[in-house]
Design an enzyme around this catalytic site. Structure first.
Site, short mmCIF file in Angstrom:
data_model
loop_
_atom_site.label_atom_id
_atom_site.label_comp_id
_atom_site.label_asym_id
_atom_site.label_seq_id
_atom_site.Cartn_x
_atom_site.Cartn_y
_atom_site.Cartn_z
CG ASP A 127 13.96 81.71 -26.01
OD1 ASP A 127 12.96 82.06 -25.35
OD2 ASP A 127 15.33 82.00 -25.67
CB SER A 131 25.94 76.55 -13.46
OG SER A 131 26.11 77.53 -12.61
CB ALA A 132 30.76 77.65 -11.41
CE1 TYR A 182 19.72 77.76 -13.21
CE2 TYR A 182 21.73 78.23 -11.66
CZ TYR A 182 21.42 77.99 -13.00
OH TYR A 182 22.13 78.20 -14.00
CE LYS A 228 21.42 75.25 -15.56
NZ LYS A 228 21.33 75.41 -17.24
NE ARG A 230 30.23 84.04 -6.49
CZ ARG A 230 30.28 84.25 -5.28
NH1 ARG A 230 31.40 84.30 -4.39
NH2 ARG A 230 29.10 84.09 -4.18
P1 NAD Z 1 18.61 83.81 -20.34
O1 NAD Z 1 17.51 83.50 -19.30
O2 NAD Z 1 18.94 84.97 -20.70
O3 NAD Z 1 18.40 82.76 -21.30
C1 NAD Z 1 17.57 81.48 -21.28
C2 NAD Z 1 16.38 81.34 -22.27
O4 NAD Z 1 15.92 80.14 -22.45
C3 NAD Z 1 15.49 82.72 -22.37
O5 NAD Z 1 15.39 83.37 -23.61
C4 NAD Z 1 14.15 81.93 -22.07
O6 NAD Z 1 13.12 82.47 -22.74
C5 NAD Z 1 14.39 80.43 -22.60
N1 NAD Z 1 13.80 79.35 -21.86
C6 NAD Z 1 13.33 79.02 -20.65
N2 NAD Z 1 12.71 77.97 -20.56
C7 NAD Z 1 12.32 77.77 -22.00
C8 NAD Z 1 11.34 76.75 -22.41
N3 NAD Z 1 10.76 75.67 -21.60
N4 NAD Z 1 11.23 76.55 -23.77
C9 NAD Z 1 11.77 77.66 -24.59
N5 NAD Z 1 12.37 78.38 -24.12
C10 NAD Z 1 12.97 78.57 -22.77
O7 NAD Z 1 19.79 83.19 -19.47
P2 NAD Z 1 21.34 83.09 -19.84
O8 NAD Z 1 22.06 84.01 -18.85
O9 NAD Z 1 21.31 83.34 -21.29
O10 NAD Z 1 21.72 81.67 -19.70
C11 NAD Z 1 21.60 80.60 -20.58
C12 NAD Z 1 21.88 79.26 -19.92
O11 NAD Z 1 22.93 79.20 -19.26
C13 NAD Z 1 20.71 78.80 -18.93
O12 NAD Z 1 20.61 77.54 -18.82
C14 NAD Z 1 21.54 79.10 -17.40
O13 NAD Z 1 20.77 78.47 -16.61
C15 NAD Z 1 23.01 78.77 -17.80
N6 NAD Z 1 23.86 79.47 -17.00
C16 NAD Z 1 23.75 80.97 -16.96
C17 NAD Z 1 24.42 81.77 -16.12
C18 NAD Z 1 24.43 83.00 -16.10
O14 NAD Z 1 24.94 83.76 -14.97
N7 NAD Z 1 23.96 83.88 -16.90
C19 NAD Z 1 25.54 80.99 -15.38
C20 NAD Z 1 25.67 79.47 -15.46
C21 NAD Z 1 24.84 78.83 -16.28
N1 UFG Z 2 26.26 90.48 -5.01
C1 UFG Z 2 26.23 91.78 -4.19
N2 UFG Z 2 24.88 92.43 -4.47
C2 UFG Z 2 23.95 91.97 -5.36
C3 UFG Z 2 24.51 90.81 -6.26
C4 UFG Z 2 25.35 90.13 -6.06
O1 UFG Z 2 26.78 92.05 -3.23
O2 UFG Z 2 23.03 92.75 -5.86
C5 UFG Z 2 27.57 89.84 -4.65
C6 UFG Z 2 27.02 88.28 -4.17
O3 UFG Z 2 26.86 88.28 -2.94
C7 UFG Z 2 28.41 87.73 -4.83
C8 UFG Z 2 28.92 88.16 -6.00
O4 UFG Z 2 27.96 89.56 -5.86
O5 UFG Z 2 29.58 87.72 -3.80
C9 UFG Z 2 28.37 87.52 -6.98
O6 UFG Z 2 27.04 87.56 -7.18
P1 UFG Z 2 25.91 86.87 -8.38
O7 UFG Z 2 24.61 86.97 -7.92
O8 UFG Z 2 26.30 87.81 -9.56
O9 UFG Z 2 26.63 85.53 -8.93
P2 UFG Z 2 26.68 84.23 -7.91
O10 UFG Z 2 28.15 83.82 -8.09
O11 UFG Z 2 25.99 84.42 -6.90
O12 UFG Z 2 25.95 83.29 -8.98
C10 UFG Z 2 25.82 83.60 -10.36
C11 UFG Z 2 24.38 82.76 -11.03
C12 UFG Z 2 24.25 81.20 -10.57
C13 UFG Z 2 25.67 80.72 -11.17
C14 UFG Z 2 26.88 81.17 -10.68
C15 UFG Z 2 28.17 80.67 -11.28
O13 UFG Z 2 23.30 83.55 -10.24
O14 UFG Z 2 23.07 80.71 -11.24
O15 UFG Z 2 26.81 82.47 -10.92
O16 UFG Z 2 27.84 80.49 -12.70
F1 UFG Z 2 25.59 79.64 -10.82
#
Ligand code: NAD
Ligand code: UFG
Length: 336
Positions: free
Chosen positions: A31, A124-125, A148, A152, A230
């Site tokens: 990381d 991701s969804a 973004y 994916k 969601r």
């Molecule tokens: P996060 O940001 O907490 O974790 C991602 C990690 O990757 C971080 O620790 C960051 O420092 C590291 N990183 C980024 N670029 C890097 C690089 N070039 N080299 C080395 N390390 C690097 O995010 P998370 O919520 O734990 O998400 C993990 C994965 O799941 C991500 O790929 C994200 O896109 C995906 N994802 C997250 C969500 C969500 O809502 N949290 C939903 C769908 C998919």
């Molecule tokens: N929302 C608010 N206020 C806020 C934040 C969110 O009303 O401050 C609402 C949004 O409008 C949405 C719901 O809460 O209706 C969920 O929003 P999030 O931002 O928590 O999540 P999203 O579904 O928009 O997206 C997240 C990640 C995406 C990922 C997706 C599915 O940000 O990257 O979930 O995994 F792709």
């Protein structure tokens, strides 16, 4: 097995590390800490009583990544590393494509060169865009709305091409729905480095007094109460899904794609009510206009993961909110 976690210091990676260590696996983390702190890994060690081998390294650095494979006998990789803010990706598309796609290309090249061909990818969804119907099946049309999401989707296509070129690869594309909550210990959780973009960490910071009020982005959607719906999934259930996916890869399935969600949708107002109940705090809210790019409703059909991985999400929204709140009040400023 000896598992390499790219991005393992982050939110989902740290929780998955706990699950892997507690299941008897060894964990190596790569990381660059661009969106996380090494403290998360110390906390994982505290929870499990086991050690993590940590490399502070950028995934785009081919020589550095190769050296990690040279020094360790890696059996499989879980690829979490990536930048994940939708809004930031619209402002800085090149940075998102460079980091997410190039990092994946470097990883796959090094894996291939070292004969490691079992890979779990954090998709991701968001790849479903605005779904035509819910619940969403894995074979629903894909099409992302922002850099973004497109990163994916492109990575999914790259990994598919890689598999088609060499059927010795076993690749699981895991499409996460909305991960929330924290480990039961309250020692690890989500720690956004800036203002939270996502609903649950935003509510948590309002509850603990770091932020004044929640802005609710629209109450005029075609949903039961007008706010967005969601599929929130507890991060420990999500972590378990990775363990099951790794087991599946050992059986040589080729390329597989799974939704990791609960199959249930909750509105913003329902999440606020559940959080208020769990925390005993009132969450001041203000309804504002819709957030550009948001969709009304998104929830998974998780049956394929149940059938093929033997995995289902077990924790409901009360547990998600209780665990998120425990992490937040024990660590009001995150890992400081
Ligand atoms: P996060 O940001 O907490 O974790 C991602 C990690 O990757 C971080 O620790 C960051 O420092 C590291 N990183 C980024 N670029 C890097 C690089 N070039 N080299 C080395 N390390 C690097 O995010 P998370 O919520 O734990 O998400 C993990 C994965 O799941 C991500 O790929 C994200 O896109 C995906 N994802 C997250 C969500 C969500 O809502 N949290 C939903 C769908 C998919
Ligand atoms: N929302 C608010 N206020 C806020 C934040 C969110 O009303 O401050 C609402 C949004 O409008 C949405 C719901 O809460 O209706 C969920 O929003 P999030 O931002 O928590 O999540 P999203 O579904 O928009 O997206 C997240 C990640 C995406 C990922 C997706 C599915 O940000 O990257 O979930 O995994 F792709």
């Amino acid at each position: 097995m000896n598992i390499l976690l790219t991005g393992g210091a982050g939110y989902i990676g740290s929780h998955t590390s706990v699950m892997l260590l507690e299941s008897g696996h060894d964990v190596v983390v790569l990381d660059n800490l661009c969106n996380s702190k090494a403290a998360s890994l110390k906390r994982v060690e505290e929870i499990t009583g086991k050690k993590i081998l940590f490399y502070q390294e950028d995934l785009c650095d081919l020589a550095g990544v190769n050296e990690i494979f040279r020094q360790n006998s890696i059996d499989a990789v879980i690829h979490f590393a990536g930048l994940k803010s939708v809004a930031e990706s619209v402002e800085q598309p090149l940075r998102y494509y460079q980091n997410n796609i190039n990092g994946t290309l470097v990883l796959c090249e090094v894996m291939q060169a070292n004969g490691v061909k079992n890979l779990v990818f954090s998709s991701s969804a968001t790849v479903y865009g605005n779904p035509e119907t819910v619940p969403i099946n894995e074979n629903a049309p894909v099409g992302a709305f922002n850099p973004y999401g497109r990163s994916k989707l492109f990575i999914e296509k790259i990994l598919t091409d890689l598999y088609l070129s060499d059927k010795k690869w076993n690749i699981a594309l895991l499409r996460y729905f909305n991960p929330v909550g924290a480990h039961l210990s309250g020692l690890i959780g989500e720690d956004p480095s800036d203002l939270p973009n996502n609903l649950m960490p935003y509510i948590s910071q309002v509850a603990v007094g770091q932020l004044q009020k929640l802005l609710i982005y629209g109450d005029d959607y075609e949903t039961p109460d007008g706010t967005g719906v969601r599929d929130y999934i507890h991060v420990m259930d999500l972590a378990q899904g990775h363990l099951k996916a790794l087991e599946k890869l050992n059986s040589g399935p080729g390329l597989v794609t799974y939704n990791l969600g609960t199959g249930k949708g909750y509105s913003v107002l329902e999440m606020v009510a559940a959080y208020e109940k769990a925390s005993g705090k009132q969450i001041p809210c203000q309804i504002v206009g819709r957030r550009p790019g948001d969709i009304p409703t998104c929830y998974a059909n998780p049956c394929l993961a149940e059938k093929e991985l033997g995995w289902t999400a077990r924790r409901g929204i009360d547990e998600m909110c209780t665990d998120a709140w425990r992490w937040q009040y024990l660590n009001p400023k995150g890992y400081v």
